[in-house]
Design an enzyme around this catalytic site. Structure first.
Site, mmCIF file in Angstrom:
data_model
loop_
_atom_site.group_PDB
_atom_site.id
_atom_site.type_symbol
_atom_site.label_atom_id
_atom_site.label_comp_id
_atom_site.label_asym_id
_atom_site.label_seq_id
_atom_site.Cartn_x
_atom_site.Cartn_y
_atom_site.Cartn_z
ATOM 1 N N LEU A 58 36.652 45.000 25.051
ATOM 2 C CA LEU A 58 37.491 43.866 24.653
ATOM 3 C C LEU A 58 38.588 43.567 25.682
ATOM 4 C CD1 LEU A 58 38.000 41.715 22.517
ATOM 5 C CD2 LEU A 58 39.402 43.363 21.263
ATOM 6 N N SER B 64 44.719 49.421 27.280
ATOM 7 C CA SER B 64 43.645 50.398 27.075
ATOM 8 C C SER B 64 43.157 50.506 25.623
ATOM 9 C CB SER B 64 44.009 51.765 27.665
ATOM 10 O OG SER B 64 45.207 52.237 27.115
ATOM 11 N N ARG C 299 32.854 41.790 37.340
ATOM 12 C CA ARG C 299 32.168 43.057 37.631
ATOM 13 C C ARG C 299 32.350 44.100 36.552
ATOM 14 N NH1 ARG C 299 35.594 43.026 42.938
ATOM 15 N NH2 ARG C 299 36.870 41.934 41.407
ATOM 16 N N ARG D 42 38.242 31.978 31.927
ATOM 17 C CA ARG D 42 37.163 31.000 31.727
ATOM 18 C C ARG D 42 37.399 30.033 30.573
ATOM 19 N NH1 ARG D 42 34.687 30.995 36.657
ATOM 20 N NH2 ARG D 42 34.384 33.137 37.346
HETATM 21 C C1 LIG Z 1 38.699 28.726 38.228
HETATM 22 C C2 LIG Z 1 38.027 29.759 39.100
HETATM 23 C C3 LIG Z 1 37.648 29.434 40.380
HETATM 24 C C4 LIG Z 1 37.008 30.381 41.211
HETATM 25 N N1 LIG Z 1 36.636 30.013 42.474
HETATM 26 C C5 LIG Z 1 35.975 30.897 43.259
HETATM 27 C C6 LIG Z 1 35.551 30.548 44.590
HETATM 28 O O1 LIG Z 1 35.762 29.440 45.049
HETATM 29 N N2 LIG Z 1 34.874 31.474 45.313
HETATM 30 C C7 LIG Z 1 34.624 32.734 44.829
HETATM 31 O O2 LIG Z 1 34.023 33.549 45.538
HETATM 32 N N3 LIG Z 1 35.036 33.110 43.586
HETATM 33 C C8 LIG Z 1 35.692 32.223 42.800
HETATM 34 N N4 LIG Z 1 36.078 32.595 41.533
HETATM 35 C C9 LIG Z 1 35.764 33.949 41.057
HETATM 36 C C10 LIG Z 1 37.029 34.842 41.080
HETATM 37 O O3 LIG Z 1 37.506 35.012 42.402
HETATM 38 C C11 LIG Z 1 36.696 36.226 40.491
HETATM 39 O O4 LIG Z 1 35.691 36.848 41.284
HETATM 40 C C12 LIG Z 1 36.158 36.131 39.076
HETATM 41 O O5 LIG Z 1 36.980 35.276 38.298
HETATM 42 C C13 LIG Z 1 36.134 37.513 38.445
HETATM 43 O O6 LIG Z 1 37.466 37.929 38.247
HETATM 44 P P1 LIG Z 1 37.906 39.450 38.355
HETATM 45 O O7 LIG Z 1 37.546 40.020 39.685
HETATM 46 O O8 LIG Z 1 39.360 39.492 37.982
HETATM 47 O O9 LIG Z 1 37.023 40.079 37.182
HETATM 48 P P2 LIG Z 1 36.289 41.503 37.114
HETATM 49 O O10 LIG Z 1 35.322 41.645 38.217
HETATM 50 O O11 LIG Z 1 35.785 41.641 35.710
HETATM 51 O O12 LIG Z 1 37.436 42.538 37.366
HETATM 52 C C14 LIG Z 1 38.495 42.690 36.413
HETATM 53 C C15 LIG Z 1 39.669 43.324 37.129
HETATM 54 O O13 LIG Z 1 39.279 44.632 37.574
HETATM 55 C C16 LIG Z 1 39.877 44.880 38.834
HETATM 56 N N5 LIG Z 1 38.807 45.083 39.823
HETATM 57 C C17 LIG Z 1 37.465 44.901 39.625
HETATM 58 N N6 LIG Z 1 36.801 45.214 40.744
HETATM 59 C C18 LIG Z 1 37.734 45.558 41.664
HETATM 60 C C19 LIG Z 1 37.670 45.964 43.015
HETATM 61 N N7 LIG Z 1 36.523 46.094 43.687
HETATM 62 N N8 LIG Z 1 38.831 46.222 43.644
HETATM 63 C C20 LIG Z 1 40.018 46.127 43.016
HETATM 64 N N9 LIG Z 1 40.149 45.737 41.736
HETATM 65 C C21 LIG Z 1 39.017 45.466 41.068
HETATM 66 C C22 LIG Z 1 40.768 43.709 39.175
HETATM 67 O O14 LIG Z 1 42.051 43.931 38.674
HETATM 68 C C23 LIG Z 1 40.127 42.575 38.381
HETATM 69 O O15 LIG Z 1 41.006 41.508 38.075
HETATM 70 C C24 LIG Z 1 36.732 31.682 40.716
HETATM 71 C C25 LIG Z 1 37.126 32.007 39.413
HETATM 72 C C26 LIG Z 1 37.758 31.070 38.602
HETATM 73 C C27 LIG Z 1 38.147 31.449 37.193
#
Ligand SMILES: Cc1cc2nc3c(=O)[nH]c(=O)nc-3n(C[C@H](O)[C@H](O)[C@H](O)COP(=O)(O)OP(=O)(O)OC[C@H]3O[C@@H](n4cnc5c(N)ncnc54)[C@H](O)[C@@H]3O)c2cc1C
Length: 244
Positions: free
Chosen positions: A198, A77, A102, A208
């Site tokens: 950050l 945090s 997101r 990424r």
């Molecule tokens: C190498 C790679 C391959 C991928 N391949 C695919 C693919 O084939 N198909 C595909 O659809 N996506 C794919 N993705 C996208 C991946 O599934 C994630 O959607 C994307 O990396 C965003 O990550 P995030 O949700 O952790 O990030 P953010 O959306 O920034 O969220 C950060 C964190 O906040 C929390 N959070 C955010 N929203 C919610 C919610 N609604 N509920 C619970 N917790 C939440 C979670 O802890 C999350 O990790 C890929 C990503 C990578 C890096």
């Protein structure tokens, strides 16, 4: 990836990342002699982390130690105290991956509102390798045969140019922008402002910068990392340590 000034990095053939703004203190801090303490974003993080016992950065090695501890132990945090806004110009397929994150706030140019300039991404020959055999989503390390690379680039150039000709023609005869854009390919450059704290930026970078991410988004992640490093050097050092 070329740094064009201390706030801007050119990425791919027409893209860029520009650091637009970041959290600044409302007032300078002064030491006991009355001299201004040189500010970095690390101070904001340290100030937040030390809220329970001494809400001041100490400006010595203990700040760096604390930042490392926070990053490695995912005490996240305090990192949310620093917020960054970037201007990003990238191909649509890169922005589509980016927008899966997101926790960022985005404002992207509207192709319903304005005509997109004729700019599209053609990969460099050195980045056109074969499909990986061990990982279904990645490209491998071995280059495609030269003749296939050239054929691919030529066809991509032609298809992209034809898409733009049809787009521009449709606009010229009165087709609305929101429908004319259906001719545009995924490698068309778009443009956004993107804001993130950050903690969530580090999460983005963790995913990424990774070798499994598509190289075209990896280079944007590398540019982000380079631009924030002078602003939050201690936090970045801690983050890099947390990757190992
Ligand atoms: C190498 C790679 C391959 C991928 N391949 C695919 C693919 O084939 N198909 C595909 O659809 N996506 C794919 N993705 C996208 C991946 O599934 C994630 O959607 C994307 O990396 C965003 O990550 P995030 O949700 O952790 O990030 P953010 O959306 O920034 O969220 C950060 C964190 O906040 C929390 N959070 C955010 N929203 C919610 C919610 N609604 N509920 C619970 N917790 C939440 C979670 O802890 C999350 O990790 C890929 C990503 C990578 C890096």
């Amino acid at each position: 990836m070329t740094q064009t000034d201390d706030r801007t990095i050119a990425v791919l053939d027409h893209g860029l990342v520009r650091l637009v703004s970041y959290t600044q203190p409302a007032a300078m801090q002064f030491d006991e002699q009355g001299d201004a303490i040189p500010w970095t974003g690390d101070h904001e993080i340290v100030r937040n982390a030390r809220v329970s016992y001494a809400a001041k950065p100490r400006g010595d090695g203990s700040d760096a130690q604390l930042l490392k501890y926070l990053a490695v132990n995912r005490h996240t945090s305090p990192f949310e105290a620093m917020v960054f806004t970037f201007e990003v110009k990238a191909p649509i397929f890169v922005l589509r991956q980016w927008h899966r994150h997101r926790t960022w706030s985005y404002n992207e140019v509207s192709a319903r509102y304005t005509e997109l300039p004729e700019e599209y991404y053609i990969p460099e020959p050195a980045s056109i390798t074969e499909q990986s055999k061990s990982n279904k989503q990645m490209r491998g390390e071995k280059l495609l045969p030269g003749v296939e690379i050239e054929a691919f680039r030529k066809a991509l150039e032609e298809t992209s140019a034809v898409g733009f000709r049809r787009y521009q023609h449709a606009l010229s005869v009165g087709v609305p922008r929101e429908l004319a854009r259906l001719f545009l390919p995924l490698n068309t450059y778009s443009h956004m402002f993107a804001t993130v704290d950050l903690h969530n930026l580090f999460h983005f970078l963790r995913l990424r910068l990774h070798a499994h991410a598509q190289p075209e988004i990896q280079v944007y992640a590398q540019a982000l990392l380079k631009l924030i490093t002078p602003v939050v050097p201690g936090a970045v050092a801690g983050f890099m340590e947390s990757l190992t």
